[in-house]
Structures are given as C-alpha cells and as structure tokens.
Design a protein around this motif. Structure first.
Motif: not given
Length: 354
Positions: A16, A24, A85, A59-60, A87
């Motif tokens: 992201h 992250s 992810f 990734s996220k 969170d």
C-alpha cells in the motif's frame, strides 16, 4: 509442485506504500523480499505495468480498484495471489461511509485471494468471523527489526537530527545517569481508524507523577506530531521531552533509555496488534512495560503484563535488567528472527504450488 532451488518462483509485492517510515512496509515487505532473495528467490515490487510474477503478494493493499485489477489479471493468467494485512480493519472506531466501504473492500479481497496472511492469531480469528475464505489463514508475525546504526550516511543525510539527538542524550545522561529511570514511548501519534497512540500515555499521568515523587524519572516521546505532544503533555509534573521519529536516529535514541512504556487502550483494534513494538524494545536492550494484548503475553515469563505502578517500579529498580533482556531476546530470536519468519513465508509459497 514444490519449486526446486534452481527454479524458485518469482514473488512480487504490491504494498500500500513504499515509504520506509512505515513499519509494515519495512517489516512485511522489504525484510521478507530481501531475505528470500538471499535464499535464491527472485523478488520485486510490482504494479500493473510490470511483468507478472509467479506469485503476487498484496501487502495492506485492498482498495476496490486494486482488487478489481488483481482479480481480473489473476483470472486471465491463473495467477495465485496472497493478501497480507496486519491490522483489524473490520472493527474500527469510526463508523462512516469511508470505513464501511473499506471494510467491504477488505472482505472482498480476502474472499477472492488464493491465500490470506495475518500477522497475529487474534487478527486471524477476527478475519474468519468476517469472511468466507477459500483456505485457512496463515499467521505469520513480523520479524524482529534489526537496529539501524547512526553512521556516516545518517550524519550526511540528517545532520540537524543527529546533532539534536546527541545533545539531547548528553543532557539526559547528565540529569538521569541511571539509565533505568529514563523512560521512553515511541510510535505514531495517532491512528486514522482507531483510538490510541500518543494519547495512551496520558492515562498514566498520575501514576508516573507518583513514581517520580519517590524515584525521579524522565520520559521521552519519540513520535511524529509535535503540536499534539504539546497539547497532551503540558502541565505534567514529570520531565517529558519530545523527539521526532527518524529512521536515522531512532535506534540510537531508543538505546539511550532503560525502560519502554507500551500502554494500549484495549479494544478490538489493539487486541489484534502484533508484538513488533515489544520486540523492538527488547532488540534495543530496553526493558518493556506493556499492557496485556494477546501477542505480548508469551513474554510474561520474562516481564509481567500491565502498565501500572508496580511494574514500572520493578523496571526502574531491576537489579539485572541486562540478564532479563538477554533471555527475552534469545526467545524472540528463536521465534521471530528473520530466518524463522522466512521459513513460514517459504512454506506458504510452496503450499500454493504443491
């Protein structure tokens, strides 16, 4: 099939963000990419203009546009893709259209992915409750992040920050020669989707002031919002200072302290967090005092959970903190060292092709 060493797959990440200030990205992309590359894999960052890899890891990244793009490409090219992810975006504090749409997008991404990776067991349970998945969730934690030395490159790129850090440390050592009584909190000042952050420390004001009355302490905040710091910490009867977070100075500054406060406003978001903040404190030889989120509790045999007066006093008067940290660090290295985490990613990729 399992890839032989000479025919290992090309694995690409579409994160992201590629901002190295974002933990992250550093922990779940760069470290893993570089580590697998050393094991003989071809790894790269990806966007829709680049060649297709053998496996794609998002990734996220789960916005609706990206997911539509990946689903179309995957269907046309039989491309396996992984959603990673770390969170809990299913249970955010803010109930508005943006976050409701974001949750729907995440559910759609998870249900379409070949495989889902979560960073904690608690998060995987939440994901299962919210999604109908194609396969079981792979729980792969963050690897321990190594210290970043404050070397010549840092001095050339951020001389003002280096000077600020060194002057601050000199004053702190003069005022508080006992390293155990130099307390630190670090992290993002606030989250856009959940309560917590720097404000978590404010709940400790009276506790820290009582500790300070009997055993003088000093608190350093390493974060990214000076105006918020000034708002939250004015009028404290404990010496509190602020330093900006920088990848060039953070490791060195953290090591100047003896005790790290890791409070958490326990909610659906924080209960799913990884243990990377606790691991970071231990890796930097700083004794953590932490609240009992699930991913931290396996360290209770070294340090009891709870950010309270009893545990803060134990930390700042600990007879042999280095021995305690050494034991915790050895445990962390065995379970969360990069090689252990790489083994888990490698097992995931082998499973996709078996």
């Amino acid at each position: 099939m399992t890839f032989l060493p000479q025919t290992r797959p090309h694995i690409a990440w579409w994160p992201h963000t590629t901002d190295k200030r974002v933990a992250s990205y550093r922990l779940r992309c760069l470290q893993v990419m570089n580590g697998l590359q050393e094991r003989g894999y071809k790894t790269s960052l990806w966007n829709p203009d680049r060649e297709l890899p053998d496996v794609l890891v998002l990734s996220k990244r789960f916005d609706s546009k990206s997911i539509r793009t990946v689903v179309e490409i995957a269907d046309e090219n039989n491309l396996p893709w992984v959603l990673d992810f770390c969170d809990n975006y299913f249970d955010v504090d803010i109930n508005d259209t943006f976050w409701r749409d974001r949750k729907r997008s995440l559910v759609n991404a998870a249900e379409n992915a070949t495989s889902v990776v979560n960073s904690s067991r608690a998060l995987s349970e939440v994901t299962h409750r919210n999604c109908s998945l194609k396969s079981s969730i792979n729980v792969i934690a963050d690897a321990v992040e190594p210290m970043v030395p404050m070397g010549l490159r840092s001095m050339f790129s951020s001389p003002a920050l280096i000077l600020q850090a060194r002057l601050y440390a000199a004053r702190m050592k003069s005022s508080f020669p006992d390293r155990r009584r130099r307390l630190v909190w670090f992290g993002n000042a606030a989250s856009p989707h959940a309560s917590g952050g720097m404000s978590d420390i404010t709940a400790l004001k009276s506790t820290l002031e009582k500790v300070h009355q009997k055993k003088p302490i000093q608190l350093t905040i390493i974060s990214n919002d000076l105006p918020l710091f000034k708002k939250l910490f004015s009028g404290w009867h404990v010496p509190v200072s602020y330093l900006p977070w920088s990848i060039h100075t953070f490791s060195w500054l953290l090591r100047q302290h003896g005790t790290c406060l890791i409070p958490a406003n326990l909610n659906e978001f924080t209960l799913c967090k990884t243990n990377n903040r606790l691991l970071t404190a231990i890796e930097h030889d700083v004794l953590p005092v932490y609240d009992p989120i699930p991913s931290y509790l396996e360290f209770e045999s070294f340090m009891p959970a709870g950010v309270n007066m009893r545990n803060i006093n134990k930390a700042i008067t600990c007879d042999k903190p280095d021995d305690l940290i050494s034991q915790a660090k050895e445990f962390a290295k065995r379970k969360y060292g990069l090689q252990s985490i790489l083994n888990q990613w490698e097992s995931l990729f082998n499973g996709i092709f078996s």
